[in-house]
Design an enzyme around this catalytic site. Structure first.
Site, PDB file in Angstrom:
ATOM      1  N   ASP A  83     -16.340 -11.742  -5.167  1.00 55.67           N
ATOM      2  CA  ASP A  83     -17.039 -10.831  -6.081  1.00 55.67           C
ATOM      3  C   ASP A  83     -16.291 -10.641  -7.387  1.00 55.67           C
ATOM      4  OD1 ASP A  83     -15.594  -7.803  -5.672  1.00 55.67           O
ATOM      5  OD2 ASP A  83     -15.316  -9.270  -4.083  1.00 55.67           O
ATOM      6  N   ASN A 142       1.007  -7.558   7.974  1.00 56.86           N
ATOM      7  CA  ASN A 142       0.554  -6.892   9.194  1.00 56.86           C
ATOM      8  C   ASN A 142      -0.548  -7.698   9.879  1.00 56.86           C
ATOM      9  OD1 ASN A 142       2.282  -4.600   8.906  1.00 56.86           O
ATOM     10  ND2 ASN A 142       0.958  -3.906   7.247  1.00 56.86           N
ATOM     11  N   LYS A 170       0.799  -1.220   0.000  1.00 55.90           N
ATOM     12  CA  LYS A 170       0.000   0.000   0.000  1.00 55.90           C
ATOM     13  C   LYS A 170       0.835   1.276   0.000  1.00 55.90           C
ATOM     14  CE  LYS A 170      -4.302  -1.710   0.553  1.00 55.90           C
ATOM     15  NZ  LYS A 170      -5.480  -1.372  -0.278  1.00 55.90           N
ATOM     16  N   SER A 220       0.952  -9.890  -0.364  1.00 54.01           N
ATOM     17  CA  SER A 220       0.604  -8.471  -0.350  1.00 54.01           C
ATOM     18  C   SER A 220       0.901  -7.760   0.958  1.00 54.01           C
ATOM     19  CB  SER A 220      -0.879  -8.293  -0.696  1.00 54.01           C
ATOM     20  OG  SER A 220      -1.690  -9.050   0.189  1.00 54.01           O
ATOM     21  N   SER A 263      -9.207  -0.308   6.340  1.00 52.70           N
ATOM     22  CA  SER A 263      -9.229  -1.296   7.416  1.00 52.70           C
ATOM     23  C   SER A 263      -7.860  -1.479   8.044  1.00 52.70           C
ATOM     24  CB  SER A 263      -9.730  -2.645   6.880  1.00 52.70           C
ATOM     25  OG  SER A 263      -8.855  -3.144   5.883  1.00 52.70           O
TER      26      SER A 263
END
Length: 340
Positions: A218, A327, A62, A324, A86
């Protein structure tokens, strides 16, 4: 399923990813590709490489998109930036904002992993709690933006974010130009949109496969139906992959450039986390284990695009699975392992 990019103008191009790379490359790590015999054996003999974004600054990919967005905004962001997240993007944005000495705010849903929340605060982020729905997160972030004069930066559905995340794809292409397949986790679609843009430009023959939890499929539903689908509910331990629908800007890129999507169960994700801890000595969060888990628990030669590209006779392929993030809330690991 991909291949429509020739006739559709997509939100980002390889040029956008290259510009993003020029902005962020001096501030971020080039994360390693890791391969071991045990990784290969567990993945049905495919020559697997893990793209270790869990070792990136702030512990996830990120930071790539966050830094690119803030750098590109320049003076527009002097009064601060805000997002809803989040956890991973909240801390990435806080870290990136600190590099330029500007305030960072975040609408954080209740139930956000403590490890992610604490890290965001340590990087200088200022969280505001909200209900754990997309609507509440967006409303809270928008209110902060109005009150503080901050620029609202989406965590995934934004051209600058997608382009920034795509710098991981540039690294993969440079590190393993002969790669056959990239398997990438998919939630809102920012990471896979950027990586697919980079891979299809730099290694055109590479197949790009999305991976998501079975309880949050999805993207698979959307891609196989050819229309954007939203889930009424999501159920997965992978908190970073709980977005019920792809971003509206990400969707055209996914539809054009992502070849297929495979899924994996929470029990499989937990088992993969355990395996990675034991055999690679890496602590990864459930979302970070998703791509490798999906690869190990699906026969990719069952996918039409793989058979069309490489023939129906099964043989080892060179595959990169994107890890990815790392954490993870360590207090939840026993709970995850009870699923195995």
């Amino acid at each position: 399923m991909s291949g429509q990019s020739d006739c559709v103008a997509l939100p980002i191009t390889i040029k956008d990813v290259e510009v993003a790379n020029s902005r962020v490359k001096d501030h971020l790590w080039v994360t390693p590709l890791l391969s071991t015999p045990s990784l290969i054996t567990r993945a049905q003999g495919h020559q697997v490489f893990l793209k270790c974004e869990n070792l990136q600054r702030t512990g996830s990919f990120k930071s790539r998109g966050a830094l690119n967005a803030i750098q590109a905004l320049g003076e527009q962001a002097r009064q601060g930036v805000v997002t809803h997240s989040s956890g991973n993007f909240a801390q990435a944005l806080a870290w990136a904002a600190r590099q330029l000495d500007i305030p960072a705010y975040a609408a954080v849903p209740e139930g956000t992993p403590v490890v992610k929340l604490n890290a965001a605060i340590e990087y200088g982020g200022q969280p505001t709690f909200c209900a754990n729905t997309y609507e509440s997160r967006l409303e809270t972030a928008s209110q902060i933006a109005r009150e503080r004069g901050a620029v609202l930066i989406p965590s995934y559905d934004d051209e600058l974010i997608m382009a920034g995340q795509g710098t991981a794809g540039l690294e993969i292409a440079d590190q393993l130009p002969e790669v056959d397949v990239v398997v990438c986790p998919i939630s809102g679609g920012g990471l896979i949109s950027g990586i697919a843009t980079a891979m299809k430009a730099r290694v055109p023959e590479c197949v790009v496969i999305g991976a998501e939890p079975a309880g949050a499929n999805d993207a698979q539903t959307s891609l196989r139906n050819g229309s954007l689908s939203k889930l009424a509910d999501v159920d997965t331990i992978a908190d970073g992959l709980r977005v019920p629908v792809l971003g509206t800007k990400c969707w055209p890129v996914v539809k054009a450039l992502v070849d297929d999507v495979i899924t994996t169960t929470d029990a499989e994700i937990a088992a993969t986390m355990k395996f990675m801890m034991e055999r690679t000595k890496m602590v990864v969060e459930p979302s970070g284990a998703c791509a490798y888990s999906a690869l190990c628990n699906n026969d990719i030669f069952d996918l039409q695009v793989i058979r069309e590209k490489f023939g129906s006779e099964r043989r080892p392929l060179k595959i990169v699975a994107v890890v990815s993030g790392g954490n993870v809330d360590l207090t939840k690991i026993p709970e995850y392992f009870q699923l195995i």
